[in-house]
Design a protein around this motif. Sequence first.
Motif, PDB file in Angstrom:
ATOM      1  N   GLU A 343       0.836  -1.211   0.000  1.00  0.00           N
ATOM      2  CA  GLU A 343       0.000   0.000   0.000  1.00  0.00           C
ATOM      3  C   GLU A 343       0.871   1.262   0.000  1.00  0.00           C
ATOM      4  N   ILE A 344       1.959   1.213   0.728  1.00  0.00           N
ATOM      5  CA  ILE A 344       2.874   2.360   0.778  1.00  0.00           C
ATOM      6  C   ILE A 344       3.485   2.618  -0.603  1.00  0.00           C
ATOM      7  N   ILE A 345       3.883   1.538  -1.280  1.00  0.00           N
ATOM      8  CA  ILE A 345       4.456   1.676  -2.624  1.00  0.00           C
ATOM      9  C   ILE A 345       3.415   2.220  -3.594  1.00  0.00           C
ATOM     10  N   VAL A 346       2.207   1.706  -3.496  1.00  0.00           N
ATOM     11  CA  VAL A 346       1.123   2.179  -4.373  1.00  0.00           C
ATOM     12  C   VAL A 346       0.849   3.662  -4.123  1.00  0.00           C
ATOM     13  N   ASN A 347       0.834   4.056  -2.847  1.00  0.00           N
ATOM     14  CA  ASN A 347       0.637   5.477  -2.521  1.00  0.00           C
ATOM     15  C   ASN A 347       1.719   6.335  -3.171  1.00  0.00           C
ATOM     16  N   SER A 348       2.968   5.917  -3.014  1.00  0.00           N
ATOM     17  CA  SER A 348       4.080   6.697  -3.566  1.00  0.00           C
ATOM     18  C   SER A 348       3.979   6.825  -5.077  1.00  0.00           C
ATOM     19  N   ILE A 349       3.698   5.701  -5.741  1.00  0.00           N
ATOM     20  CA  ILE A 349       3.611   5.723  -7.202  1.00  0.00           C
ATOM     21  C   ILE A 349       2.448   6.590  -7.665  1.00  0.00           C
TER      22      ILE A 349
END
Length: 545
Positions: A343-349
């Motif tokens: 979820e953190i990676i998706v948020n960043s992207i």
Amino acid sequence: MNKFMPWGALTLLSCLFLAVFLLLPIFKVILASLQNADGALTLEGFKIFFTEGDYLQGLFNSLFLAAAVTVVTVLIGVPLAYVTVYYDFPFKSLLSILPITVVIIPELITTQSWLLVFGYNGFVTQMLLELGIRAPRFYGWTGLIFVMAITYYVHVYMASLAALRSFDVQLEEAAQSLGRSPISARIRTMVPLMAPAILSSALVVFTLVLGNFSIAIILGPSVPLLSVMTYNSFLSEVGLNPLMQSALATISIVLVGLILFVQKRFVGKSRFEMRQGRSMKALPIKGAWGVAAYVAVLALLAVTLLPLGLVLAGSITDSTGPVMHWGHFTLKHFANVADYGVEIIVNSISYAFSATVLGVVFGTTASYLIIKKKNALTEALDFMVMLPMAIFGTVLGIALSQTFNAGLIPLTGTPIIMVLALTLRRLPFSVRNASANLFNIPDSIEEAAISLGTSPMKSFRKVVAPLMAPGITSAAVLMWAMTMAELASTLLLYHPSQETLPIKIYNLIDSDLMAQASAYGVVMIVLILTPIFLVTKFTKVELFK
């Protein structure tokens, strides 16, 4: 009315957007610094700042740190540029990648990597402890000056390099023919040319250090600094009267504004141009001094690029809580990222992608209006798009939080305010890169298309935009890399469900979980590098020329 459409209307809409989402928040911060809890005008916040020792100490520390780092970067960057231009040596081409390090190695990662070496559980610290030697404390002034100097010297190097490459060696030869010694001739002719570039880049470094948050908050817990004190005031005043956070933010704006005024008023006017000159031929390095210079250059290059290797090593090193077991390798930290960090990676992207698209579209439009379609509003637009350069990331976060916490446009706690902060923070870089080759596009090309019956907007899309492609591509990559690594503004705005990679890495470093932070750091670097690699591989755009 026809003259107003469409470019006048676009200029007006652009100004209105920046007025609402940038000027209004800044104005509200300044106004809040002059109001008490009842809304009455007061100077209490500024009185507290200038009478309480902690705040003045923070201001002094920030100015001293900025001055110290600036001096060190000049002492590194100028000699490095000189050696690069005037001498030929093996691996010289590697120096061309230094500008890229500014983009691909975020400040947070650089800080984290050196803590893996000299932090409480760093491998050098542990190695010395095993020998019965207590390592010098890296946190505080030592770490702050070292890491910031390694991070920012590239700005001075690039400016000095450009100035030296434009130097006409015939001036030096003329000075020698008039009786000057070789050393005296070089100093008397070269220094006036280089001085404006050095001073201008030094002021850039000074400003960047003043506003630095990522390095300051991690390495300077015992050193009060203005950017960190502003953040701490924000946390302590959540739900209360934002007097001190607003006063600190206002002082920061005034301070950086004064620096930019000095740069524009005094440094910006002291420029020399060389036309049709003859550059000096690079000489092979020889002798003791030459060998020493060569070794120093290679060592500096290694230190600059070392964070990439250190973070990768830390990410595969086994650990038990904060204790790193150097020499014992594992992939469990990446497994942890896969289990809990998607979820953190998706948020960043998603945030970085949205900010990149918005920033590039707005930046391309604004640069075209400012350069090619001047009108009564373009000067104001030019000022506003550059204004974020004068605002600390923490100040921008506070301004957006105060303005859009409630009222007609309640954005606090939503992904929109995260994207907005990222876009505004890096908008100046998008505008300047998008406009890189606009000056070289003749107006006659667009005028010819319009004379054949093409509408102004269509001629822009079909004729001008393709010619701007290199600048637009560079702006997109730069926006992506910088927004992916942004911490200062988003740390004050994010909701727990909106955590990004920089925020997660900061929280892990703050908990002294360096191995886990390294795994997230590797993921962030891969996400930053991927578009840079794809663009340079499949296009002919020279992003960092």
